[in-house]
Design an enzyme around this catalytic site. Structure first.
Site, mmCIF file in Angstrom:
data_model
loop_
_atom_site.group_PDB
_atom_site.id
_atom_site.type_symbol
_atom_site.label_atom_id
_atom_site.label_comp_id
_atom_site.label_asym_id
_atom_site.label_seq_id
_atom_site.Cartn_x
_atom_site.Cartn_y
_atom_site.Cartn_z
ATOM 1 N N LYS A 18 0.798 -1.229 0.000
ATOM 2 C CA LYS A 18 0.000 0.000 0.000
ATOM 3 C C LYS A 18 0.832 1.281 0.000
ATOM 4 O O LYS A 18 0.399 2.330 0.460
ATOM 5 C CB LYS A 18 -1.015 0.050 1.168
ATOM 6 C CG LYS A 18 -1.813 -1.205 1.422
ATOM 7 C CD LYS A 18 -2.269 -1.931 0.198
ATOM 8 C CE LYS A 18 -3.313 -1.216 -0.631
ATOM 9 N NZ LYS A 18 -3.592 -2.011 -1.879
ATOM 10 N N SER A 19 2.053 1.170 -0.529
ATOM 11 C CA SER A 19 2.949 2.331 -0.532
ATOM 12 C C SER A 19 3.138 2.943 -1.914
ATOM 13 O O SER A 19 3.956 3.854 -2.085
ATOM 14 C CB SER A 19 4.323 1.919 0.017
ATOM 15 O OG SER A 19 4.186 1.372 1.307
ATOM 16 N N GLY A 20 2.395 2.433 -2.911
ATOM 17 C CA GLY A 20 2.539 2.966 -4.267
ATOM 18 C C GLY A 20 3.118 1.949 -5.238
ATOM 19 O O GLY A 20 3.738 2.316 -6.239
ATOM 20 N N THR A 21 2.877 0.678 -4.984
ATOM 21 C CA THR A 21 3.435 -0.392 -5.829
ATOM 22 C C THR A 21 2.851 -0.354 -7.242
ATOM 23 O O THR A 21 3.596 -0.290 -8.230
ATOM 24 C CB THR A 21 3.122 -1.786 -5.225
ATOM 25 O OG1 THR A 21 3.131 -1.699 -3.810
ATOM 26 C CG2 THR A 21 4.099 -2.817 -5.719
ATOM 27 N N ARG A 60 5.933 5.105 2.148
ATOM 28 C CA ARG A 60 4.804 6.050 2.297
ATOM 29 C C ARG A 60 4.538 6.222 3.781
ATOM 30 O O ARG A 60 4.813 5.284 4.566
ATOM 31 C CB ARG A 60 3.581 5.437 1.608
ATOM 32 C CG ARG A 60 2.348 6.302 1.595
ATOM 33 C CD ARG A 60 1.177 5.547 0.952
ATOM 34 N NE ARG A 60 0.048 6.424 0.708
ATOM 35 C CZ ARG A 60 -1.134 6.019 0.259
ATOM 36 N NH1 ARG A 60 -1.333 4.730 -0.007
ATOM 37 N NH2 ARG A 60 -2.121 6.875 0.062
ATOM 38 N N HIS A 120 7.466 -7.389 -2.222
ATOM 39 C CA HIS A 120 7.311 -6.812 -0.875
ATOM 40 C C HIS A 120 8.351 -7.422 0.077
ATOM 41 O O HIS A 120 8.225 -7.295 1.293
ATOM 42 C CB HIS A 120 5.928 -7.143 -0.297
ATOM 43 C CG HIS A 120 4.769 -6.454 -0.945
ATOM 44 N ND1 HIS A 120 4.801 -5.138 -1.348
ATOM 45 C CD2 HIS A 120 3.498 -6.883 -1.222
ATOM 46 C CE1 HIS A 120 3.623 -4.814 -1.849
ATOM 47 N NE2 HIS A 120 2.816 -5.848 -1.793
ATOM 48 N N SER A 174 -5.035 2.703 3.939
ATOM 49 C CA SER A 174 -5.190 2.120 2.610
ATOM 50 C C SER A 174 -5.348 0.597 2.720
ATOM 51 O O SER A 174 -6.217 0.003 2.066
ATOM 52 C CB SER A 174 -3.962 2.475 1.756
ATOM 53 O OG SER A 174 -4.064 1.902 0.484
ATOM 54 N N LYS A 217 -8.171 6.442 -3.322
ATOM 55 C CA LYS A 217 -8.171 7.911 -3.246
ATOM 56 C C LYS A 217 -6.880 8.522 -3.771
ATOM 57 O O LYS A 217 -6.883 9.603 -4.340
ATOM 58 C CB LYS A 217 -8.353 8.347 -1.793
ATOM 59 C CG LYS A 217 -9.785 8.354 -1.315
ATOM 60 C CD LYS A 217 -9.869 9.211 -0.074
ATOM 61 C CE LYS A 217 -11.292 9.299 0.440
ATOM 62 N NZ LYS A 217 -11.324 9.966 1.765
ATOM 63 N N ALA A 272 0.556 8.341 -15.712
ATOM 64 C CA ALA A 272 0.752 7.823 -14.350
ATOM 65 C C ALA A 272 0.068 8.692 -13.293
ATOM 66 O O ALA A 272 0.232 8.434 -12.102
ATOM 67 C CB ALA A 272 2.249 7.701 -14.043
ATOM 68 N N THR A 273 -0.699 9.686 -13.718
ATOM 69 C CA THR A 273 -1.438 10.455 -12.700
ATOM 70 C C THR A 273 -2.557 9.564 -12.153
ATOM 71 O O THR A 273 -3.010 8.620 -12.833
ATOM 72 C CB THR A 273 -2.087 11.728 -13.281
ATOM 73 O OG1 THR A 273 -3.025 11.314 -14.273
ATOM 74 C CG2 THR A 273 -1.046 12.670 -13.862
ATOM 75 N N TRP A 290 1.254 1.925 -8.750
ATOM 76 C CA TRP A 290 1.625 3.210 -9.372
ATOM 77 C C TRP A 290 3.007 3.074 -10.030
ATOM 78 O O TRP A 290 3.204 3.395 -11.201
ATOM 79 C CB TRP A 290 1.644 4.268 -8.279
ATOM 80 C CG TRP A 290 1.776 5.686 -8.722
ATOM 81 C CD1 TRP A 290 1.790 6.162 -9.998
ATOM 82 C CD2 TRP A 290 1.891 6.832 -7.861
ATOM 83 N NE1 TRP A 290 1.906 7.524 -9.989
ATOM 84 C CE2 TRP A 290 1.975 7.952 -8.689
ATOM 85 C CE3 TRP A 290 1.940 7.015 -6.480
ATOM 86 C CZ2 TRP A 290 2.093 9.261 -8.171
ATOM 87 C CZ3 TRP A 290 2.054 8.301 -5.971
ATOM 88 C CH2 TRP A 290 2.129 9.411 -6.794
HETATM 89 S S1 PPS Z 1 -0.396 -3.147 -3.170
HETATM 90 O O1 PPS Z 1 -1.619 -3.934 -2.869
HETATM 91 O O2 PPS Z 1 0.615 -3.302 -2.123
HETATM 92 O O3 PPS Z 1 0.126 -3.417 -4.499
HETATM 93 O O4 PPS Z 1 -0.905 -1.622 -3.093
HETATM 94 P P1 PPS Z 1 -0.088 -0.367 -3.597
HETATM 95 O O5 PPS Z 1 -0.202 -0.276 -5.066
HETATM 96 O O6 PPS Z 1 1.279 -0.360 -3.013
HETATM 97 O O7 PPS Z 1 -0.835 0.840 -2.916
HETATM 98 C C1 PPS Z 1 -2.130 1.239 -3.283
HETATM 99 C C2 PPS Z 1 -2.266 2.714 -2.969
HETATM 100 O O8 PPS Z 1 -1.585 3.486 -3.971
HETATM 101 C C3 PPS Z 1 -2.509 4.409 -4.544
HETATM 102 N N1 PPS Z 1 -2.169 4.736 -5.931
HETATM 103 C C4 PPS Z 1 -1.866 5.985 -6.349
HETATM 104 N N2 PPS Z 1 -1.751 7.140 -5.662
HETATM 105 C C5 PPS Z 1 -1.448 8.248 -6.386
HETATM 106 N N3 PPS Z 1 -1.286 8.261 -7.720
HETATM 107 C C6 PPS Z 1 -1.388 7.124 -8.448
HETATM 108 N N4 PPS Z 1 -1.233 7.158 -9.749
HETATM 109 C C7 PPS Z 1 -1.685 5.913 -7.745
HETATM 110 N N5 PPS Z 1 -1.865 4.627 -8.115
HETATM 111 C C8 PPS Z 1 -2.155 3.921 -6.992
HETATM 112 C C9 PPS Z 1 -3.844 3.680 -4.407
HETATM 113 O O9 PPS Z 1 -4.933 4.540 -4.619
HETATM 114 C C10 PPS Z 1 -3.730 3.159 -2.980
HETATM 115 O O10 PPS Z 1 -3.800 4.187 -2.003
HETATM 116 P P2 PPS Z 1 -5.177 4.657 -1.307
HETATM 117 O O11 PPS Z 1 -4.748 5.598 -0.208
HETATM 118 O O12 PPS Z 1 -5.854 3.451 -0.771
HETATM 119 O O13 PPS Z 1 -5.959 5.359 -2.370
#
Ligand code: PPS
Length: 291
Positions: A45-48, A122, A100, A130, A250, A219-220, A50
């Site tokens: 949940k740290s931006g993987t 994060r 991870h 998250s 979110k 990537a936004t 993304w």
């Molecule tokens: S996992 O299950 O570990 O793979 O999850 P992970 O991808 O690390 O984390 C998911 C959170 O990343 C947010 N996310 C983004 N944030 C900003 N910009 C972009 N482009 C983006 N893509 C994914 C996603 O919404 C999850 O956070 P939360 O706070 O739940 O919205």
């Protein structure tokens, strides 16, 4: 309260989801690393997703210009969650993996500074919130409906990938063993273009300004949310409950404030306070904070 054995198991002190096995994990120490390999490493949940998307966009022209429709999971597969039929040695170079894993369970070759590691962290309150929402959506993740209870589990490291602080502190304190670039979710959120350029420089990938613009645009959060591949919409109904969430939820900094009470936040701080001081980074809890 212990995590459900239906969802998690412990291997060498670290919690894994049940879609891998101790037998497979025991082979990873000897997983052969190529100098061109790129590993994206995160605590969940740290931006993987993304950064998986960003790496795929950086490395694959066909992804950038929309001429290829390959799933991101195919391009950036999970190291430790491998379905048996995949042959990772047959992937085209540079191979890109997501993981991870804690620093001490990674393939030996990485610990000899081979390959490239991009590590994203994060702030842990947003990570926890998250994860809490994710557990409603993802069927393989145990749902703990009581948020207070979930927080205690998270603080005790009794969740997927164990303790957040051990993961992050472990990677930072062993940075010298690896060829590693550290980035934070919050800095990516604040200036995505700079983050993309840092990754390109690190992995030695030269893109034109227009190509970088294209990566950043795709990537936004808003554009990824609209992209079924980036939002992992191919996942089957027995894996996710689409009525109760989505991969991209979110995507903000500071959402924990909408979930945690003052008392919960103070409890969280009191448990992590001393250990947080050992981290060599300033955690950003709110998007308006100075970085
Ligand atoms: S996992 O299950 O570990 O793979 O999850 P992970 O991808 O690390 O984390 C998911 C959170 O990343 C947010 N996310 C983004 N944030 C900003 N910009 C972009 N482009 C983006 N893509 C994914 C996603 O919404 C999850 O956070 P939360 O706070 O739940 O919205």
């Amino acid at each position: 309260m212990e995590p459900s054995k239906e969802n998690l198991f412990k291997y060498k002190g670290f919690y894994f989801g049940v879609d891998t096995t101790p037998e497979y994990l025991s082979t990873l120490e000897d997983f052969e690393i190529k100098d061109s390999d790129v590993f994206l490493v995160t605590y969940p949940k740290s931006g993987t997703v993304w950064t998986q998307n960003i790496l795929s966009l950086i490395f694959y022209e066909g992804h950038r210009n929309g001429t290829e429709n390959t799933e991101i999971m195919e391009r950036v597969p999970w190291l430790e969650y491998k379905t048996s039929e995949k042959d990772y040695t047959a992937l085209p170079s540079p191979r890109i993996f997501a993981s991870h894993l804690p620093y001490y369970l990674t393939p030996r070759g990485l610990r000899n500074k081979r390959g490239f590691i991009v590590y994203i962290s994060r702030n842990p309150k947003d990570v926890m919130v998250s994860h809490y929402h994710f557990s409603k959506y993802m069927r393989v993740v145990e749902e703990v409906p009581d948020f207070n209870l979930f927080m205690e589990r998270f603080l005790a490291g009794k969740v997927l990938a164990s303790s957040w602080i051990d993961h992050v502190a472990g990677w930072y304190s062993h940075a010298e063993d690896f060829n590693i670039l550290f980035l934070t979710y919050e800095e990516m959120k604040k200036d995505l273009r700079s983050a993309v350029l840092k990754i390109c420089n690190f992995v030695g990938k030269k893109l034109s300004n227009e190509e970088v613009d294209s990566v950043v645009r795709q990537a936004t959060f808003e554009n990824m949310k609209k992209d079924p591949r980036a939002n992992y919409e191919h996942l089957a109904d027995d894996v996710v409950d689409k009525d109760r969430g989505s991969f991209l939820r979110k995507g903000t900094v500071g959402d924990w404030k909408n979930m945690m009470t003052v008392a919960q936040s103070e409890r969280f701080d009191s448990v992590l306070k001393e250990k947080l001081k050992t981290l060599p980074i300033k955690l950003i809890w709110d998007i308006n904070e100075e970085m």
